[in-house]
Write a protein that holds these residues in place. Structure first.
Motif, PDB file in Angstrom:
ATOM      1  N   GLY A 127       0.868  -1.171  -0.092  1.00  0.00           N
ATOM      2  CA  GLY A 127       0.010  -0.060  -0.010  1.00  0.00           C
ATOM      3  C   GLY A 127       0.717   1.415  -0.063  1.00  0.00           C
ATOM      4  N   ASP A 128       0.237   2.297  -0.486  1.00  0.00           N
ATOM      5  CA  ASP A 128       0.852   3.539  -0.350  1.00  0.00           C
ATOM      6  C   ASP A 128       0.801   4.363   0.987  1.00  0.00           C
ATOM      7  N   ASN A 129       1.567   5.328   1.334  1.00  0.00           N
ATOM      8  CA  ASN A 129       1.641   6.078   2.573  1.00  0.00           C
ATOM      9  C   ASN A 129       0.597   7.117   2.415  1.00  0.00           C
ATOM     10  N   GLY A 130      -0.672   7.030   2.172  1.00  0.00           N
ATOM     11  CA  GLY A 130      -1.518   8.297   2.049  1.00  0.00           C
ATOM     12  C   GLY A 130      -2.647   8.007   0.921  1.00  0.00           C
ATOM     13  N   VAL A 131      -3.541   8.817   0.744  1.00  0.00           N
ATOM     14  CA  VAL A 131      -4.846   8.999   0.149  1.00  0.00           C
ATOM     15  C   VAL A 131      -4.206   9.156  -1.309  1.00  0.00           C
ATOM     16  N   GLY A 132      -4.713   8.368  -2.468  1.00  0.00           N
ATOM     17  CA  GLY A 132      -4.343   8.635  -3.872  1.00  0.00           C
ATOM     18  C   GLY A 132      -5.677   8.620  -4.572  1.00  0.00           C
ATOM     19  N   ALA A 133      -5.516   8.952  -5.866  1.00  0.00           N
ATOM     20  CA  ALA A 133      -6.653   8.906  -6.913  1.00  0.00           C
ATOM     21  C   ALA A 133      -6.193   8.427  -8.338  1.00  0.00           C
ATOM     22  N   ALA A 134      -7.357   8.540  -9.291  1.00  0.00           N
ATOM     23  CA  ALA A 134      -6.705   8.076 -10.527  1.00  0.00           C
ATOM     24  C   ALA A 134      -8.158   8.522 -11.487  1.00  0.00           C
ATOM     25  N   VAL A 143     -15.814  -7.689 -31.952  1.00  0.00           N
ATOM     26  CA  VAL A 143     -16.226  -8.234 -33.118  1.00  0.00           C
ATOM     27  C   VAL A 143     -16.686  -9.639 -33.139  1.00  0.00           C
ATOM     28  N   LYS A 144     -17.410  -9.884 -31.786  1.00  0.00           N
ATOM     29  CA  LYS A 144     -17.871 -11.233 -31.547  1.00  0.00           C
ATOM     30  C   LYS A 144     -16.795 -12.238 -31.590  1.00  0.00           C
ATOM     31  N   SER A 145     -16.247 -12.284 -32.406  1.00  0.00           N
ATOM     32  CA  SER A 145     -15.218 -13.270 -32.057  1.00  0.00           C
ATOM     33  C   SER A 145     -13.858 -12.976 -31.308  1.00  0.00           C
ATOM     34  N   PHE A 146     -14.026 -11.628 -31.236  1.00  0.00           N
ATOM     35  CA  PHE A 146     -12.629 -11.170 -30.728  1.00  0.00           C
ATOM     36  C   PHE A 146     -13.005  -9.776 -29.950  1.00  0.00           C
ATOM     37  N   PHE A 147     -12.239  -9.487 -28.706  1.00  0.00           N
ATOM     38  CA  PHE A 147     -12.338  -8.465 -28.042  1.00  0.00           C
ATOM     39  C   PHE A 147     -11.091  -7.646 -28.235  1.00  0.00           C
ATOM     40  N   LEU A 148     -11.115  -6.536 -28.368  1.00  0.00           N
ATOM     41  CA  LEU A 148      -9.853  -5.538 -27.953  1.00  0.00           C
ATOM     42  C   LEU A 148     -10.111  -4.332 -27.232  1.00  0.00           C
ATOM     43  N   VAL A 149      -9.375  -4.109 -26.079  1.00  0.00           N
ATOM     44  CA  VAL A 149      -9.611  -3.079 -25.107  1.00  0.00           C
ATOM     45  C   VAL A 149      -8.366  -2.255 -25.040  1.00  0.00           C
ATOM     46  N   PHE A 150      -8.601  -1.148 -24.522  1.00  0.00           N
ATOM     47  CA  PHE A 150      -7.553  -0.300 -24.236  1.00  0.00           C
ATOM     48  C   PHE A 150      -7.935   0.648 -23.156  1.00  0.00           C
ATOM     49  N   ASN A 151      -7.048   1.028 -22.292  1.00  0.00           N
ATOM     50  CA  ASN A 151      -7.294   2.055 -21.212  1.00  0.00           C
ATOM     51  C   ASN A 151      -6.255   2.804 -20.962  1.00  0.00           C
ATOM     52  N   ALA A 152      -6.234   3.965 -20.224  1.00  0.00           N
ATOM     53  CA  ALA A 152      -5.174   4.800 -19.824  1.00  0.00           C
ATOM     54  C   ALA A 152      -5.798   5.645 -18.614  1.00  0.00           C
ATOM     55  N   ALA A 153      -5.069   6.113 -17.717  1.00  0.00           N
ATOM     56  CA  ALA A 153      -5.188   6.777 -16.640  1.00  0.00           C
ATOM     57  C   ALA A 153      -4.103   7.528 -15.969  1.00  0.00           C
ATOM     58  N   TYR A 154      -4.372   8.674 -15.136  1.00  0.00           N
ATOM     59  CA  TYR A 154      -3.287   9.492 -14.418  1.00  0.00           C
ATOM     60  C   TYR A 154      -3.319   9.063 -13.299  1.00  0.00           C
ATOM     61  N   ARG A 155      -2.438   8.488 -12.462  1.00  0.00           N
ATOM     62  CA  ARG A 155      -2.643   8.247 -11.165  1.00  0.00           C
ATOM     63  C   ARG A 155      -2.019   9.179 -10.184  1.00  0.00           C
ATOM     64  N   ILE A 156      -2.664   9.552  -9.152  1.00  0.00           N
ATOM     65  CA  ILE A 156      -2.020  10.505  -8.243  1.00  0.00           C
ATOM     66  C   ILE A 156      -1.617   9.616  -6.869  1.00  0.00           C
ATOM     67  N   ARG A 157      -0.146   9.608  -6.401  1.00  0.00           N
ATOM     68  CA  ARG A 157       0.379   8.710  -5.536  1.00  0.00           C
ATOM     69  C   ARG A 157       0.916   9.562  -4.603  1.00  0.00           C
ATOM     70  N   PRO A 158       1.122   9.241  -3.179  1.00  0.00           N
ATOM     71  CA  PRO A 158       2.141  10.107  -2.534  1.00  0.00           C
ATOM     72  C   PRO A 158       3.537   9.747  -3.018  1.00  0.00           C
ATOM     73  N   THR A 159       4.280  10.682  -2.686  1.00  0.00           N
ATOM     74  CA  THR A 159       5.813  10.724  -3.368  1.00  0.00           C
ATOM     75  C   THR A 159       6.593   9.645  -1.942  1.00  0.00           C
ATOM     76  N   THR A 160       7.067   8.679  -2.305  1.00  0.00           N
ATOM     77  CA  THR A 160       7.878   7.810  -1.140  1.00  0.00           C
ATOM     78  C   THR A 160       9.163   7.435  -1.995  1.00  0.00           C
ATOM     79  N   THR A 161      10.196   7.068  -1.191  1.00  0.00           N
ATOM     80  CA  THR A 161      11.581   6.639  -1.735  1.00  0.00           C
ATOM     81  C   THR A 161      11.856   5.295  -0.987  1.00  0.00           C
ATOM     82  N   LEU A 162      12.576   4.475  -1.923  1.00  0.00           N
ATOM     83  CA  LEU A 162      13.159   3.266  -1.052  1.00  0.00           C
ATOM     84  C   LEU A 162      14.676   3.214  -1.751  1.00  0.00           C
ATOM     85  N   ASN A 163      15.443   3.747  -0.920  1.00  0.00           N
ATOM     86  CA  ASN A 163      16.925   3.751  -1.356  1.00  0.00           C
ATOM     87  C   ASN A 163      16.990   4.626  -2.458  1.00  0.00           C
TER      88      ASN A 163
END
Length: 226
Positions: A127-134, A143-163
């Motif tokens: 988990g993140d260290n705080g509230v986030g959003a997207a 086309v009945k015999s085949f599905f194609l999906v695409f998605n995109a989003a901007y995610r707001i996250r708390p800034t954190t550092t590991l080394n």
């Protein structure tokens, strides 16, 4: 109303070279901080007027394993990582709304927004260290015999550092193709998905720009509504 259960396993999702840039230091560490992670996703929600959905998702790490991220011999920061084999994730509240759907329902466009709450174990890669959003959109072409999906989003996250790894806001994207079987109750498919760092300290950083793929199968217990 609906409910969903998902199960996924990630192999080496966080490697040594993701958070340590100096190869001389990396060679002295025992192994990847996260070598494997098994997660289950529990979703409940409701559909409104066949156009909008609201649902709550709770991810739960059923099992994970890894290695220590600190080592006094290589003079790395002594980060507060306490990897638990079982850990809760961050609760996600999400809403989606179909803004366009053609007459034969072969093409759909939807927008989405989500809020994430810090219910997860931030010391165990759950988990993140705080509230986030997207905020984002999703499309589906059928086309009945085949599905194609695409998605995109901007995610707001708390800034954190590991080394030497900084995690912050990001742009997420995904592309998938599926073949429906047994009147649409089973889907077999493949997905490519990833992210691009777009926040303080991680913009343009390849360590925070993953690109992954997966093969998956989905089963509905009843005929899927179109």
């Amino acid at each position: 109303f609906f409910g969903q259960i998902g199960l996924g396993y990630a192999l080496n999702p966080l490697r040594i070279d993701n958070y340590v840039d100096d190869l001389n230091k990396a060679e002295k560490l025992k192994g990847p901080p996260l070598s494997g992670q098994l997660i289950t996703y529990l979703d409940v929600g409701a559909e409104i007027m066949n156009r909008a959905t609201v649902h709550v998702s709770f991810p739960f790490v059923a099992y994970q394993a890894g290695n220590p991220t600190n080592n006094t011999d290589v003079k790395l920061p002594q980060d507060s990582v306490d990897l638990k084999s079982v850990a809760p994730g961050d609760v996600r509240l999400e809403g989606r709304f179909v803004v366009y759907r053609n007459e034969p329902k072969t093409f759909k466009l939807a927008v989405s927004a989500a809020a994430l709450f810090p219910s997860g174990n931030k010391f165990s890669f759950a988990g993140d260290n705080g509230v986030g959003a997207a905020f984002g959109f999703a499309t589906e072409y059928n086309v009945k015999s085949f599905f194609l999906v695409f998605n995109a989003a901007y995610r707001i996250r708390p800034t954190t550092t590991l080394n030497e790894l900084t995690v912050s806001h990001e742009v997420l994207y995904g592309l998938g193709g599926y073949v429906p079987l047994r009147k649409g109750t089973i889907r077999l498919g493949a997905e490519f998905f990833g992210g691009i760092g777009a926040g303080k300290g991680n913009t343009g950083d390849l360590d925070t720009s993953p690109l992954e793929w997966q093969l998956n199968g989905r089963m509905y217990f009843t005929a899927r509504r179109q």
